[in-house]
Design an enzyme around this catalytic site. Structure first.
Site, PDB file in Angstrom:
ATOM      1  N   SER A 159       5.739  -4.141   2.850  1.00  0.00           N
ATOM      2  CA  SER A 159       4.686  -3.799   3.278  1.00  0.00           C
ATOM      3  C   SER A 159       5.023  -4.603   4.691  1.00  0.00           C
ATOM      4  CB  SER A 159       2.867  -4.280   3.474  1.00  0.00           C
ATOM      5  OG  SER A 159       1.903  -4.381   4.343  1.00  0.00           O
ATOM      6  N   TYR A 185      -2.418 -11.524   0.221  1.00  0.00           N
ATOM      7  CA  TYR A 185      -1.598 -10.334  -0.107  1.00  0.00           C
ATOM      8  C   TYR A 185      -0.125 -10.735   0.709  1.00  0.00           C
ATOM      9  CZ  TYR A 185      -0.204  -4.992   1.584  1.00  0.00           C
ATOM     10  OH  TYR A 185      -0.185  -4.176   1.853  1.00  0.00           O
TER      11      TYR A 185
END
Length: 325
Positions: A159, A185
């Site tokens: 990501s 994350y």
């Protein structure tokens, strides 16, 4: 020599569809495993690979729910596996190896994002354990099948959120620092990229190439379940009425190009976006909320650092108590 982290001018872009990317590619007789392949981007990946002729297996924590979501897709089946349960990962891999089939494509797509602090039975932070360690173990256990495929590819879905944090090697599980869901994350997404760097280096002699990518900021995948609504609005993912904003020019695309494109033959270990290899950049973003991905491009230097990739590999082997390549 490693593949340069530079765009190659693929001819595709953020607006390219999976059907655009797969056009003319025949995957008949090939086998793919797609984690997270029963929802969102994973399901579209599974659908596209199967439409091109591949047999696709979707490991899922709830195989009944996955089978229902995959109903109507030919050559796609689901099987039980929980990325947070090492025994479950081993069992899935053992069942696959027992078929004797080579594995041509492994897409490590399943993940969680910005989750509250939680730990698995080993005490490992859930995002690092799910997004990275579970996929590291799965790839290791399936290596025998990957190396028999004569040109397998492993795709790690990362990501643009890798910009939130490098891997903090002396405290990956937030045992000695304050937990921040976006930092966690980001660390896990950086780990996805570093894993591809080192896997490609170690696997290329066996014909296995690895890639990582940003799949796009796409609403409705379920990944955003832990993200406050105001953050989704600020990032341009939904409008003020709660409706998803579907804009193909906003860095939104699929993993299919990395998994299948002949343009990547002989290449590997690179981070991709918009159906091309991404450039190296240095623009950090704060780890406080979901980033607006409309204008963010490229990969952070720490995410493609060969020394960091090797260090992550060693750490992963230690945490999982296994030796891989």
């Amino acid at each position: 020599m490693p593949t340069p982290q530079q765009p190659i001018g693929s001819g595709f872009d953020a607006a390219s569809t999976t059907d655009d990317v797969i056009a003319g590619i025949d995957l008949s007789g090939q086998v793919a495993v797609v984690t997270g392949g029963y929802s969102g981007l994973g399901r579209e990946t599974a659908r596209t690979l199967a439409a091109a002729g591949a047999d696709v297996i979707v490991p899922a924590r709830d195989p009944g729910r996955a089978a229902a979501a995959l109903q109507g897709l030919k050559r796609v089946s689901a099987g039980p596996m929980d990325l947070l349960d090492p025994a479950s990962v081993d069992a899935f891999a053992s069942r696959f190896l027992a078929t004797g089939r080579p594995l041509d494509i492994l897409v490590n797509s399943a993940g969680i994002m910005a989750a509250p602090l939680a730990r698995d039975r080993r005490g490992y932070e859930s995002q690092f354990a799910t997004n990275h360690l579970g996929h590291f173990q799965l790839t290791a256990r399936l290596w025998e099948a990957l190396s028999r495929a004569d040109g397998a590819r492993v795709v790690s879905v990362s990501s643009l959120g890798h910009r939130y944090s490098p891997v903090i090697f002396d405290d990956p599980n937030f045992e000695h620092r304050e937990y921040n869901p976006w930092t966690a994350y980001g660390q896990s997404k950086t780990a996805n990229i570093l894993f591809a760097v080192e896997l490609d280096k170690r696997g290329r002699d066996a014909g296995v190439r690895a890639f990582s990518l940003h799949p796009g900021s796409i609403p409705g995948t379920g990944l955003e379940r832990h993200v406050p609504r105001q953050d989704l609005e600020a990032a341009g993912i939904i409008d003020k009425a709660g409706n998803p904003i579907l804009d193909p020019g906003r860095n939104q695309k699929t993993v299919v190009w990395c998994a299948t494109s002949p343009q990547l033959d002989g290449k590997g270990g690179v981070y991709c976006e918009n159906c091309d290899i991404a450039p190296v950049i240095s623009e950090r973003i704060g780890a406080t909320s979901m980033a607006d991905g409309a204008h963010l491009r490229g990969v952070m230097p720490y995410a493609v650092d060969p020394k960091g990739a090797e260090q992550l590999w060693t750490l992963s082997e230690r945490l999982l108590d296994l030796t891989f390549l």
